[in-house]
Design a protein around this motif. Sequence first.
Motif, mmCIF file in Angstrom:
data_model
loop_
_atom_site.group_PDB
_atom_site.id
_atom_site.type_symbol
_atom_site.label_atom_id
_atom_site.label_comp_id
_atom_site.label_asym_id
_atom_site.label_seq_id
_atom_site.Cartn_x
_atom_site.Cartn_y
_atom_site.Cartn_z
ATOM 1 N N HIS A 179 39.694 149.081 8.550
ATOM 2 C CA HIS A 179 39.921 148.326 7.324
ATOM 3 C C HIS A 179 41.362 148.373 6.829
ATOM 4 O O HIS A 179 41.718 147.644 5.898
ATOM 5 C CB HIS A 179 38.968 148.829 6.235
ATOM 6 C CG HIS A 179 37.521 148.639 6.572
ATOM 7 N ND1 HIS A 179 36.917 147.401 6.556
ATOM 8 C CD2 HIS A 179 36.576 149.518 6.990
ATOM 9 C CE1 HIS A 179 35.641 147.532 6.926
ATOM 10 N NE2 HIS A 179 35.421 148.796 7.193
ATOM 11 N N THR A 180 42.182 149.213 7.441
ATOM 12 C CA THR A 180 43.575 149.287 6.999
ATOM 13 C C THR A 180 44.566 148.897 8.090
ATOM 14 O O THR A 180 45.770 148.912 7.841
ATOM 15 C CB THR A 180 43.917 150.712 6.522
ATOM 16 O OG1 THR A 180 43.714 151.642 7.597
ATOM 17 C CG2 THR A 180 43.043 151.115 5.342
ATOM 18 N N VAL A 181 44.057 148.557 9.290
ATOM 19 C CA VAL A 181 44.971 148.147 10.361
ATOM 20 C C VAL A 181 45.796 146.962 9.884
ATOM 21 O O VAL A 181 45.295 146.062 9.212
ATOM 22 C CB VAL A 181 44.185 147.783 11.649
ATOM 23 C CG1 VAL A 181 43.309 146.568 11.455
ATOM 24 C CG2 VAL A 181 45.123 147.606 12.834
ATOM 25 N N ASP A 182 47.068 146.992 10.186
ATOM 26 C CA ASP A 182 47.964 145.922 9.735
ATOM 27 C C ASP A 182 47.452 144.572 10.199
ATOM 28 O O ASP A 182 46.976 144.410 11.315
ATOM 29 C CB ASP A 182 49.375 146.130 10.281
ATOM 30 C CG ASP A 182 50.054 147.346 9.679
ATOM 31 O OD1 ASP A 182 51.012 147.830 10.295
ATOM 32 O OD2 ASP A 182 49.626 147.791 8.599
ATOM 33 N N ASP B 263 36.708 140.769 9.242
ATOM 34 C CA ASP B 263 37.476 139.608 8.784
ATOM 35 C C ASP B 263 36.933 138.360 9.478
ATOM 36 O O ASP B 263 37.343 138.013 10.577
ATOM 37 C CB ASP B 263 38.961 139.797 9.099
ATOM 38 C CG ASP B 263 39.840 138.712 8.468
ATOM 39 O OD1 ASP B 263 39.296 137.699 7.983
ATOM 40 O OD2 ASP B 263 41.073 138.897 8.452
ATOM 41 N N LYS C 70 38.231 154.101 8.560
ATOM 42 C CA LYS C 70 39.335 153.736 7.667
ATOM 43 C C LYS C 70 40.398 152.916 8.398
ATOM 44 O O LYS C 70 41.050 152.063 7.796
ATOM 45 C CB LYS C 70 39.957 154.991 7.059
ATOM 46 C CG LYS C 70 40.567 155.949 8.070
ATOM 47 C CD LYS C 70 41.116 157.204 7.383
ATOM 48 C CE LYS C 70 41.735 158.159 8.402
ATOM 49 N NZ LYS C 70 42.263 159.386 7.753
ATOM 50 N N ARG C 71 40.554 153.168 9.695
ATOM 51 C CA ARG C 71 41.553 152.423 10.457
ATOM 52 C C ARG C 71 41.162 150.957 10.610
ATOM 53 O O ARG C 71 42.016 150.073 10.601
ATOM 54 C CB ARG C 71 41.729 153.055 11.843
ATOM 55 C CG ARG C 71 42.393 154.417 11.825
ATOM 56 C CD ARG C 71 42.425 155.040 13.217
ATOM 57 N NE ARG C 71 43.255 156.238 13.248
ATOM 58 C CZ ARG C 71 42.850 157.436 12.890
ATOM 59 N NH1 ARG C 71 41.596 157.597 12.481
ATOM 60 N NH2 ARG C 71 43.661 158.473 12.940
ATOM 61 N N TRP D 293 36.661 156.022 13.289
ATOM 62 C CA TRP D 293 37.711 154.995 13.180
ATOM 63 C C TRP D 293 37.634 154.226 11.855
ATOM 64 O O TRP D 293 38.507 153.410 11.593
ATOM 65 C CB TRP D 293 37.578 153.985 14.324
ATOM 66 C CG TRP D 293 38.430 154.219 15.520
ATOM 67 C CD1 TRP D 293 39.605 153.575 15.828
ATOM 68 C CD2 TRP D 293 38.182 155.117 16.621
ATOM 69 N NE1 TRP D 293 40.101 154.021 17.022
ATOM 70 C CE2 TRP D 293 39.249 154.971 17.544
ATOM 71 C CE3 TRP D 293 37.175 156.026 16.897
ATOM 72 C CZ2 TRP D 293 39.324 155.702 18.722
ATOM 73 C CZ3 TRP D 293 37.248 156.759 18.070
ATOM 74 C CH2 TRP D 293 38.302 156.605 18.970
ATOM 75 N N ARG E 286 45.265 143.442 16.312
ATOM 76 C CA ARG E 286 44.505 144.456 15.585
ATOM 77 C C ARG E 286 43.662 145.272 16.563
ATOM 78 O O ARG E 286 43.590 146.501 16.475
ATOM 79 C CB ARG E 286 43.593 143.790 14.548
ATOM 80 C CG ARG E 286 44.329 143.118 13.411
ATOM 81 C CD ARG E 286 43.354 142.450 12.465
ATOM 82 N NE ARG E 286 44.040 141.603 11.501
ATOM 83 C CZ ARG E 286 43.432 140.828 10.610
ATOM 84 N NH1 ARG E 286 42.103 140.815 10.561
ATOM 85 N NH2 ARG E 286 44.132 140.093 9.767
ATOM 86 N N THR F 84 46.134 155.798 19.275
ATOM 87 C CA THR F 84 45.109 155.869 18.239
ATOM 88 C C THR F 84 43.991 156.816 18.645
ATOM 89 O O THR F 84 43.512 157.614 17.824
ATOM 90 C CB THR F 84 44.542 154.471 17.949
ATOM 91 O OG1 THR F 84 45.620 153.585 17.602
ATOM 92 C CG2 THR F 84 43.548 154.504 16.792
#
Length: 225
Positions: free
Chosen positions: A149-152, A64, A146-147, A144, A75, A84
């Motif tokens: 890119h999907t972490v809130d 990002d 997928k995490r 890690w 994040r 995690t």
Amino acid sequence: MKLSADLIEFQTRLGHAFSQPELLLRAVTHSSMSSPVRQDNQRLEFLGDRVLGLVMAQAILEADASASEGLLAPRFNALVRKETCADVAREIALGDVMKLGRSEMMSGGRRKQALLGDAMEAVIAAVYLDGGFEAAQAVILRLWGKRIHTVDADARDAKTALQEWAQARRMPPPKYVELSRTGPDHAPIFTIEAQLQSGESAKATAGSKRQAEQAAAEALLAKMT
């Protein structure tokens, strides 16, 4: 040295074949199994935490490009925290190959969040020492991925979220009261109550104070929102 069959299989799940297998053996050895001829994973854990942090910092910056530091920090914390690491460890069945002393074995050490998280960090350090930064980075990003890119977008731990909720309503920070501690010294169970000045509260029980506080904060926040 030669690795046992279970550690050879673990290398496949991890995604790294060790040229120095003694590093992997050390990474999965808990302090309860250390001896004059067998080192435990505590020093590797220290190094692995730093390697993970550097890889995650770079990864979230690249994921990002427009995010402010205020968004990046929570994040980052969500991705590197012990919970995690333990989740990732479970996904690759790290607990199955951990070398534990009898007391830890009897108390369910292969499932303990703290032990799994520490061992995962130690394994990262072992990969780093064995293959260098790029090898460690590749393993981390794969495990890690997928995490990342999907972490809130606003990933905060429960205690932080509850404190911010209280501050927004001009309340003092929540209090965390230890109601009880049971079980043997090597496997304590804590019951914690999170309390707001307004009188609302929630309780939770876990195998460490930190986990119990987080769970109580989460329960109280759910009750209030």
